[in-house]
Scaffold this motif. Structure first.
Motif, short mmCIF file in Angstrom:
data_model
loop_
_atom_site.label_atom_id
_atom_site.label_comp_id
_atom_site.label_asym_id
_atom_site.label_seq_id
_atom_site.Cartn_x
_atom_site.Cartn_y
_atom_site.Cartn_z
N LEU A 130 -19.53 16.67 -22.25
CA LEU A 130 -19.98 16.95 -23.85
C LEU A 130 -19.04 16.25 -24.76
CD1 LEU A 130 -19.74 20.88 -23.07
CD2 LEU A 130 -21.74 19.23 -22.99
N VAL A 155 -27.47 16.62 -41.04
CA VAL A 155 -28.60 17.88 -40.61
C VAL A 155 -29.57 17.41 -39.74
CG1 VAL A 155 -30.09 19.61 -41.78
CG2 VAL A 155 -28.10 18.99 -43.02
N ALA A 170 -28.21 17.09 -36.24
CA ALA A 170 -27.61 18.30 -35.64
C ALA A 170 -28.79 18.94 -35.06
CB ALA A 170 -26.89 19.12 -36.81
N PHE A 171 -29.99 18.86 -35.67
CA PHE A 171 -31.11 19.50 -35.22
C PHE A 171 -31.65 19.04 -34.38
CE2 PHE A 171 -33.80 23.10 -36.44
CZ PHE A 171 -33.13 23.60 -37.44
N ALA A 206 -28.44 19.69 -31.24
CA ALA A 206 -28.27 20.86 -30.61
C ALA A 206 -29.03 21.28 -29.44
CB ALA A 206 -28.26 21.81 -31.68
N PRO A 207 -30.18 21.21 -29.41
CA PRO A 207 -30.87 21.46 -28.09
C PRO A 207 -30.69 20.42 -27.06
CG PRO A 207 -32.38 21.21 -29.96
CD PRO A 207 -31.10 20.53 -30.65
N LEU A 264 -27.60 19.52 -26.60
CA LEU A 264 -26.26 19.92 -25.96
C LEU A 264 -26.48 21.39 -25.35
CD1 LEU A 264 -23.11 20.23 -26.50
CD2 LEU A 264 -23.60 21.57 -28.39
N ILE A 265 -27.45 22.08 -25.62
CA ILE A 265 -27.67 23.46 -24.98
C ILE A 265 -28.47 23.23 -23.71
CG2 ILE A 265 -29.10 25.38 -25.00
CD1 ILE A 265 -28.65 25.43 -28.35
N VAL A 316 -25.61 22.18 -21.23
CA VAL A 316 -24.79 23.16 -20.59
C VAL A 316 -25.59 24.18 -19.69
CG1 VAL A 316 -22.61 23.19 -22.13
CG2 VAL A 316 -25.06 24.53 -22.58
N ARG A 317 -26.92 24.12 -19.85
CA ARG A 317 -27.71 24.86 -19.01
C ARG A 317 -28.24 24.23 -17.68
NH1 ARG A 317 -30.62 29.41 -20.32
NH2 ARG A 317 -32.17 29.09 -19.00
N ARG A 341 -27.47 22.82 -14.05
CA ARG A 341 -26.54 23.62 -13.05
C ARG A 341 -25.45 22.73 -12.95
NH1 ARG A 341 -27.38 27.94 -10.16
NH2 ARG A 341 -29.32 28.08 -10.85
N ARG A 398 -20.37 28.65 -20.90
CA ARG A 398 -21.93 28.27 -21.30
C ARG A 398 -22.24 29.07 -22.67
NH1 ARG A 398 -25.33 30.51 -17.70
NH2 ARG A 398 -24.35 29.53 -15.87
N GLY A 443 -23.72 24.81 -30.35
CA GLY A 443 -24.84 24.16 -30.64
C GLY A 443 -26.00 25.00 -31.72
N MET A 446 -27.09 23.82 -35.30
CA MET A 446 -28.40 23.87 -36.14
C MET A 446 -28.49 24.95 -37.52
SD MET A 446 -30.83 23.92 -32.70
CE MET A 446 -32.29 23.65 -33.45
#
Lengths: 349, 343
Positions: free
Chosen positions: A103, A327, A330-331, A334-335, A337-338, A341-342, A344, B159, B166, B170
């Motif tokens: 990260l 901006v 970041a948009f 962010a997905p 980044l998410i 972490v999702r 496994r 998490r 995150g 946004m």
């Protein structure tokens, strides 16, 4: 990685396919880079055709207004985007390799806010207003933040865990951003100078912003290239790397120097822009595998592609005005980044 | 003193009589908050001593009473009550995530509430009630989105936090975009609010928020039993006959409602929700997060931060700027301490 001993046919095949994959990725990214460069020069509040862009660049006979838009405004802006993209992406790749934290990102770990903080200090306390002046503050702040986050993150005996480092970065960013916010409220006149810079924008930045920083970013890229191989060895673990004769300390110091030059330089030019350094190395790693030399090399190409496209989007989305490019990144980031972490196993390093 | 624990029920300190210690802590915090409030009511361009403040409060002293009850009391009261609300919101979330970092401001609900307020003021252009509703709805939506995105065979603290970072990123982008496309004067007003300030709060703004918080208080008190059971883990709670998901939802909604009410009135005030419950736990020496002690700590912290912002610093600043710096430093210390303990 590969098995020791006689090469098994099955062990050879991935190597050839990896080479092919790397070649394809390189060509693909170079093509994308050319397309993104063309778009960046052509798109704006005064759209210019590609043939006119070419004419303006090569000294052909084009209308003066088009020439001014392309060469006067968009060319420095495009160079700026390339430098920022390459700087942030390679800095992110270096940080991910150095901290073994998937990260890691100069923005997320507080390096850019460190640079921003130091620049704000320079503006308020010393009255520095020219980019060539505040470059040094950006470098100093970036270096300090890198060291602080690294020390906080590795405060335990073992290596810094991803959560610890990320949170240390977020906390440091919060403190520094808070102080900058306070300074802005107390000294609004001086801060008018920095307001666009602070939101992470490429608007109204000419050669006077780009040229003073250019050599430092290039130097940072060279240093990154020099340590890339050693980072591969370091990735095997500190003990094994030492056993293999790698100089762990020197590699770390050089990597920190490169991160400072790249992230500090990018921030000095564009202001704080997050998540580019996070995204690009992950995408590149997915394309070419775990070799740091390829990851860092292709990040230097893919970073500019991402930032150029984000900048073009920033010019188009709020037509006829524009969004800060930070901006947009970041948009997009962010997905990613998410999603990371999702997964496994969020390591993949 | 034991360190903070992540992902476990806090074990607490070994004190001979924890109940007594907790009562002493609560009483001490209450007295400290009261004294600080009396001092705060006396500070300003027209300084008053504590005895004068008390006299101005209990009987009509003319100008002094006007200053104390009309000018200074709303702000002091709001600092105390909002601090308490933020702290309780933080305690609810930290208990629920069983993580001292699982606080609404780290996860980014305040940014979501800000987005709601910006949508209401810059796009819809409605009044005070609309602003509160916007903050509440957007805060809840952010909570829901973060929770769903972080959900994967349950919600793990790490998490949740990174997903929160995150989503916050946004939303921050959306906020900048909304501010840029708004008219200058609207954007200016909204960004002053965005710094998190209670300096412009008078009775007319304070009373609706205080009324909402008064309604929420007994509800929070009602969920404290289920919350203690949830702290033991879902299985244990379920075997005691608790409806786990319904209880969790109730806690989340109350936690968001508390912080959204504060945010709608004062703007995002960061890190009180994060720090106050942990300070309270250390002071009270309790196993779980003590709600009453947290509330009092939050009240004390926000009032002190506001005094610092108002009187100590060379220029008067929004209190949110002060809490960001203090709270961020606290968060750094928390992480270092956590690292020391774990390895």
């Amino acid at each position: 990685m590969s098995a020791v001993g006689a090469p098994h046919p099955a062990a050879v095949r991935p190597t050839t396919s990896t080479t092919a994959r790397r070649g394809t990725a390189l060509v693909l990214l170079l093509v994308l880079l050319v397309a993104a460069l063309a778009l960046s020069l052509a798109v704006g509040s005064r759209p210019v055709g590609l043939s006119t862009v070419w004419g303006a660049l090569t000294g052909g006979d084009v209308p003066a207004a088009d020439h001014a838009a392309v060469v006067g405004l968009r060319l420095p802006r495009t160079v700026l985007a390339v430098l920022v993209g390459a700087g942030l992406a390679v800095a992110g790749g270096l940080m991910q390799a150095l901290t073994r934290n998937p990260l890691a990102d100069p923005g997320l770990l507080g390096v850019t806010s460190g640079a921003a903080f130091a620049v704000a200090m320079g503006v308020v306390l010393l009255g520095v207003t020219r980019p060539s002046g505040y470059v040094w503050f950006a470098f100093g702040g970036a270096l300090l933040a890198t060291v602080v986050v690294y020390l906080v993150g590795s405060a335990g005996r073992s290596n810094a865990g991803p959560i610890q480092l990320t949170l240390a970065g977020v906390a440091l960013s919060a403190v520094l951003t808070g102080v900058v916010g306070a300074l802005r409220l107390t000294d609004q006149e001086r801060f008018a100078v920095l307001l666009t810079w602070e939101s992470g924008s490429f608007q109204a930045r000419g050669w006077d912003v780009v040229l003073p920083v250019l050599p430092f970013v290039l130097l940072g890229l060279v240093v990154a290239g020099l340590v890339a191989g050693a980072l591969n060895t370091l990735g095997l673990g500190e003990d094994l790397a030492t056993a293999l004769g790698a100089s762990v300390g020197r590699t770390r110091v050089l990597a920190v120097v490169a991160i400072t030059l790249l992230a500090g330089g990018a921030t000095a030019m564009a202001g704080p822009i997050t998540l580019v350094g996070l995204m690009v190395p992950h995408i590149v790693r997915w394309l070419v595998g775990p070799d740091q030399r390829w990851i860092l090399g292709l990040s230097a190409v893919a970073g500019p592609v991402l930032v150029l496209l984000a900048d073009v989007a920033a010019r188009v989305l709020l037509w006829p005005g524009e969004l800060p490019v930070g901006v947009v990144t970041a948009f997009v980031g962010a997905p990613v980044l998410i999603a990371l972490v999702r997964r496994r196993k969020a390591t993949g390093l | 003193m034991t360190g903070v624990r992540v992902a476990t029920t806090p074990g607490g300190l070994h004190v001979r009589d924890p109940r007594r210690r907790s009562r002493v802590a609560v009483a001490g915090l209450a007295v400290a908050a009261l004294l600080l409030a009396l001092v705060a009511l006396g500070l300003g361009d027209y300084p008053l001593g504590v005895p004068e403040v008390v006299r101005a409060l209990v009987s009509d002293q003319g100008f002094a009473s006007t200053i104390v009850t009309q000018w200074r009391l709303p702000r002091v009261l709001v600092a105390l009550v909002f601090g308490a609300a933020l702290a309780v919101s933080g305690a609810l979330f930290q208990s629920l995530t069983r993580n001292p970092l699982g606080s609404p401001d780290v996860i980014g609900f305040a940014t979501g509430s800000y987005t709601g307020v910006l949508v209401v003021t810059t796009v819809l252009g409605t009044g005070t009630l609309g602003v509160s509703a916007g903050a509440l709805v957007a805060g809840l939506l952010t909570a829901l989105v973060v929770y769903l995105l972080a959900y994967r065979d349950g919600v793990q603290g790490f998490r949740l936090i990174v997903v929160g970072i995150g989503v916050t990123g946004m939303l921050h982008g959306v906020n900048v975009w909304l501010l840029l496309r708004a008219k200058t004067e609207v954007a200016l007003a909204a960004s002053i609010w965005g710094a998190g300030s209670i300096s412009l709060v008078g009775w007319s703004q304070a009373l609706p928020a205080l009324a909402v918080l008064a309604v929420l208080t007994p509800l929070v008190w009602a969920v404290r039993g289920p919350l203690r059971q949830l702290e033991l883990g879902d299985d244990a709670a379920g075997s005691h006959g608790l409806r786990v998901e319904a209880s969790r939802l109730a806690v989340v909604v109350l936690g968001v409602a508390l912080i959204a009410t504060v945010t709608a009135t004062a703007g995002p005030i960061a890190f009180v929700a994060l720090a106050a419950p942990q300070i309270a736990r250390r002071l009270a020496g309790s196993a779980g997060l003590p709600l009453v002690a947290s509330a009092l700590t939050g009240a004390l912290v926000l009032l002190a931060a506001d005094l610092l912002a108002q009187h100590v610093l060379p220029t008067a600043l929004p209190v949110g700027v002060v809490t960001v710096v203090l709270g961020g430093a606290y968060l750094l210390a928390l992480i270092v301490q956590e690292a020391r303990r774990r390895w």
